[in-house]
Design an enzyme around this catalytic site. Structure first.
Site, mmCIF file in Angstrom:
data_model
loop_
_atom_site.group_PDB
_atom_site.id
_atom_site.type_symbol
_atom_site.label_atom_id
_atom_site.label_comp_id
_atom_site.label_asym_id
_atom_site.label_seq_id
_atom_site.Cartn_x
_atom_site.Cartn_y
_atom_site.Cartn_z
ATOM 1 N N GLU A 164 0.865 -1.172 0.000
ATOM 2 C CA GLU A 164 0.000 0.000 0.000
ATOM 3 C C GLU A 164 0.902 1.223 0.000
ATOM 4 O O GLU A 164 1.731 1.389 0.900
ATOM 5 C CB GLU A 164 -0.901 0.024 1.238
ATOM 6 C CG GLU A 164 -1.980 -1.041 1.234
ATOM 7 C CD GLU A 164 -2.821 -1.007 2.500
ATOM 8 O OE1 GLU A 164 -2.604 -0.105 3.346
ATOM 9 O OE2 GLU A 164 -3.672 -1.888 2.669
ATOM 10 N N ASP A 180 -5.726 9.007 10.107
ATOM 11 C CA ASP A 180 -4.384 8.562 10.493
ATOM 12 C C ASP A 180 -3.925 9.226 11.774
ATOM 13 O O ASP A 180 -4.233 10.394 12.046
ATOM 14 C CB ASP A 180 -3.394 8.869 9.366
ATOM 15 C CG ASP A 180 -3.694 8.067 8.117
ATOM 16 O OD1 ASP A 180 -3.812 6.841 8.233
ATOM 17 O OD2 ASP A 180 -3.821 8.667 7.031
ATOM 18 N N TYR A 197 -10.607 -4.676 3.531
ATOM 19 C CA TYR A 197 -9.667 -4.222 4.556
ATOM 20 C C TYR A 197 -10.458 -4.055 5.852
ATOM 21 O O TYR A 197 -11.273 -3.146 5.968
ATOM 22 C CB TYR A 197 -9.039 -2.903 4.113
ATOM 23 C CG TYR A 197 -7.914 -2.366 4.976
ATOM 24 C CD1 TYR A 197 -7.837 -2.601 6.345
ATOM 25 C CD2 TYR A 197 -6.917 -1.585 4.411
ATOM 26 C CE1 TYR A 197 -6.813 -2.097 7.116
ATOM 27 C CE2 TYR A 197 -5.875 -1.058 5.167
ATOM 28 C CZ TYR A 197 -5.840 -1.314 6.521
ATOM 29 O OH TYR A 197 -4.820 -0.802 7.286
#
Length: 283
Positions: free
Chosen positions: A54, A65, A180
């Site tokens: 990734e 994040d 995911y």
């Protein structure tokens, strides 16, 4: 809707299934800490044990994040990373590696600014296999997901601990390649994943899809990766690798001769844990 062609991602997960093991998916930010060092890190990931890469598209406001990956994004942008350079990195990588899957991961804003049609065409041209765009829900599939699938790019969707059975069908409708699973709520790098709760979540997700499921967020060590790999189709590690980059820099925040090697060494340890996990569990 699914992608119209078989990609390196499909091929890789089929091979992993035949091998009877989970894969290791590694995340690094393009251009972190600078273009040259980032290229060296990227080039060395497969040999270190990465099965799928990734590659983060740096953005000024990566809301999902944590501080570690935010810092990596800011380092990359400060060093002059652009979308053009990110795509050039993939092109350079493909000159020597035509088999390792690369998924571009990030946010819609940089793609929108670049131009969606231009981005998809250029990404396909340089050898990108798929996309993970964390801030586009299924309700916005016409913006990017459907055009990407039409061109033959995989579009990976995220499921979380709060994605219940009523929501999962919508999340999975146009997902391709793999799912995911975000194993913790909150931002990346915040806490560690729990193998028992992950197994329960995987059973639930697999009742809704035949796609492989990769598990990420909160996986930092080889031992943690091995625990997840017993149950998951792949283990995703990102913050720990970006943290290695940060720790390897000099006092001025510049790369050192140890930077790329530090990342590759950690990937090697993680890969060893992932590859041995199911054999150890069967003993």
């Amino acid at each position: 809707m699914t992608s119209s062609r078989e990609t390196r991602i499909d091929t890789k997960f089929a091979a992993l299934k035949l091998e009877g093991r989970a894969g290791l998916v590694t995340f690094v930010t393009a251009g972190d800490p600078d273009y040259t060092t980032s290229c060296a890190i990227l080039q060395g990931l497969p040999a270190a044990g990465s099965d799928v890469i990734e590659l983060g598209m740096p953005f000024t406001d990566p809301m999902a994040d944590g501080p570690t990956i935010q810092a990596g994004s800011l380092r990359a942008l400060a060093a002059g990373q652009t979308m053009v350079k990110t795509l050039d990195m993939v092109r350079s990588f493909r000159a020597s590696d035509n088999s390792t899957p690369i998924v571009l991961m990030g946010y819609f804003n940089p793609i929108y600014s670049y131009g969606v049609d231009r981005f998809l065409s250029d990404a396909l041209d340089v050898g990108v296999d798929g996309l993970i765009v964390v801030d586009l829900p299924p309700e916005e599939d016409d913006e990017l997901c459907i055009p990407a699938l039409t061109k033959g790019l995989i579009f990976v969707r995220l499921a979380t601990p709060t994605t219940d059975d009523a929501r999962l069908p919508a999340v999975l409708t146009n997902t391709s390649g793999f799912v995911y699973y975000v194993s913790i709520t909150g931002i990346t790098g915040a806490r560690s994943a729990d193998a028992t709760s992950v197994r329960t979540a995987l059973d639930r997700i697999r009742a809704h899809t035949h796609l492989p499921v990769a598990v990420g967020f909160g996986v930092k060590t080889a031992e943690q990766a091995a625990g997840i790999a017993v149950h998951a189709d792949a283990v995703v590690v990102g913050s720990a690798l970006v943290d290695e980059i940060g720790k390897s820099l000099d006092r001025d925040g510049r790369a050192t001769p140890a930077t790329a090697g530090a990342v590759h060494e950690l990937v090697s340890r993680l890969a060893t844990g992932v590859r041995a996990a199911r054999a150890t569990a069967a003993e």
